[in-house]
Design a protein around this motif. Structure first.
Motif, short mmCIF file in Angstrom:
data_model
loop_
_atom_site.label_atom_id
_atom_site.label_comp_id
_atom_site.label_asym_id
_atom_site.label_seq_id
_atom_site.Cartn_x
_atom_site.Cartn_y
_atom_site.Cartn_z
N ALA A 114 11.98 0.33 3.84
CA ALA A 114 11.80 -0.41 5.09
C ALA A 114 13.15 -0.71 5.75
O ALA A 114 13.29 -0.62 6.97
CB ALA A 114 11.03 -1.71 4.82
N PHE A 145 1.93 -0.59 3.99
CA PHE A 145 2.08 -0.68 2.54
C PHE A 145 0.71 -0.58 1.89
O PHE A 145 -0.22 -1.27 2.31
CB PHE A 145 2.74 -1.99 2.13
N ARG A 205 2.95 -7.47 -1.35
CA ARG A 205 2.15 -8.18 -0.33
C ARG A 205 3.00 -9.21 0.39
O ARG A 205 2.94 -9.34 1.62
CB ARG A 205 0.95 -8.85 -0.99
N SER A 261 5.32 -7.52 2.82
CA SER A 261 4.58 -7.11 4.01
C SER A 261 4.40 -8.27 4.98
O SER A 261 4.61 -8.14 6.19
CB SER A 261 3.22 -6.54 3.60
N GLN A 262 4.02 -9.42 4.46
CA GLN A 262 3.81 -10.59 5.31
C GLN A 262 5.11 -11.04 5.97
O GLN A 262 5.14 -11.38 7.16
CB GLN A 262 3.20 -11.73 4.49
N ALA A 285 6.12 -8.53 8.70
CA ALA A 285 5.23 -8.63 9.87
C ALA A 285 5.64 -9.80 10.76
O ALA A 285 5.71 -9.67 11.99
CB ALA A 285 3.78 -8.78 9.40
N VAL A 317 3.51 -4.16 11.05
CA VAL A 317 3.56 -4.08 9.60
C VAL A 317 2.21 -4.54 9.05
O VAL A 317 1.73 -5.62 9.39
CB VAL A 317 4.68 -4.97 9.01
N HIS A 335 -0.65 -4.42 5.50
CA HIS A 335 -0.86 -4.24 4.07
C HIS A 335 -2.31 -3.81 3.87
O HIS A 335 -3.24 -4.52 4.25
CB HIS A 335 -0.60 -5.58 3.35
N GLN A 353 -2.82 -7.53 10.18
CA GLN A 353 -1.72 -7.60 9.22
C GLN A 353 -2.17 -7.18 7.83
O GLN A 353 -1.41 -6.58 7.07
CB GLN A 353 -1.14 -9.02 9.16
N GLU A 354 -3.42 -7.47 7.49
CA GLU A 354 -3.93 -7.11 6.16
C GLU A 354 -5.41 -6.82 6.25
O GLU A 354 -6.15 -7.49 6.96
CB GLU A 354 -3.67 -8.24 5.17
#
Length: 274
Positions: A136, A153, A177, A180-181, A184, A194, A196, A263-264
């Motif tokens: 990244a 991811f 995780r 990723s958060q 984002a 971004v 997950h 986001q997820e």
């Protein structure tokens, strides 16, 4: 080391880099982006087998595909691999799909915490999150310059719940995780999406092909579920989710309207209880 196969790119789109490409999800994601007109860089440890995957995708999609060797447990290898990726042009998409293939969860048997060698635990964390961090870092500056980009991811059910006997997997996936958060929230204002993707189930072969169930290069395909810590994966006898269908979700995230970014998300078969 990098190998180039396929026809020349139209140049209208950037590079889609997929890290962790085996015969299932990684291959399907790479093929989907190639089908949509992207020049694709696929990365894994076994360059010989990876090159064959690149040739298949290039032939089927009439696209330019680069096979690049990467060892996600080695920071130097990650940096060198991405020097090659960045030399191709603007990396618009990064999909991180790698996992530690020698960890206990690939054999579907839990390992007592006191029996896990430190080096094995360290390597698993390195592949799950340290390499994702490095990948990244390599692509975000270019995405910021262009004001756009997508980083996806791949997670699994162990990203959300600790499972007895699978500390190596769970700790790395928890950390991925969190990464990723954090990314984002930091980079969405720069136009970088971004997300997950939690694969909550077994990834099988594409329904229209006869790909052997055993993976040939490391990619995310093993899932741990349930309180008993029993691993499920390619040898469980379950056909699993079609990776081509899963790849469509990755593509949908990339083209998602920025006014309503995801986001997820988690994906599972409709016949799965949860």
């Amino acid at each position: 080391m990098m190998r180039n196969v396929g026809s020349s790119s139209s140049g209208s789109k950037g590079i889609a880099a997929v890290v962790g490409v085996g015969p299932k999800l990684g291959r399907s994601v790479a093929q989907k982006f190639a089908h949509e007109g992207y020049t694709v860089a696929i990365l894994a440890r076994d360059l010989g087998r990876l090159s064959r995957v690149a040739e298949e995708i290039a032939r089927e999609e009439k696209a330019q595909v680069f096979a690049i060797r990467i060892d996600c447990a080695d920071p130097r290898s990650v940096r060198e691999a991405f020097e090659g990726v960045l030399s191709l042009g603007f990396v618009e998409v990064l999909v991180y799909n790698a996992y530690h293939s020698s960890s206990s969860y690939t054999s579907h048997h839990p390992t007592s915490f006191t029996h896990i060698p430190f080096q094995s635990f360290h390597t698993s964390i390195s592949v799950s999150v340290f390499a994702a961090f490095l990948c990244a870092q390599q692509v975000i500056p270019g995405m910021m310059d262009k004001g756009k980009g997508t980083i996806l991811f791949t997670g699994c059910s162990a990203s959300l719940n600790g499972v007895a006997g699978f500390s190596e997997l769970c700790c790395g996936k928890f950390a991925l995780r969190a990464l990723s958060q954090c990314l984002a929230r930091e980079y969405q204002v720069f136009g970088i999406h971004v997300a997950h993707v939690i694969i909550d189930g077994v990834v099988g072969p594409p329904r229209e092909t006869n790909i052997p169930l055993r993976g040939v290069v490391a990619e995310q395909s093993y899932i741990v579920r349930g309180e008993d810590g029993e691993g499920e994966g390619e040898s469980s006898g379950v056909m699993g989710m079609d990776p081509d269908v899963l790849a469509q979700t990755y593509w949908s995230l990339h083209v998602q309207d920025r006014r309503a970014w995801t986001q997820e998300l988690d994906i599972r078969p409709s016949n799965t209880r949860f």
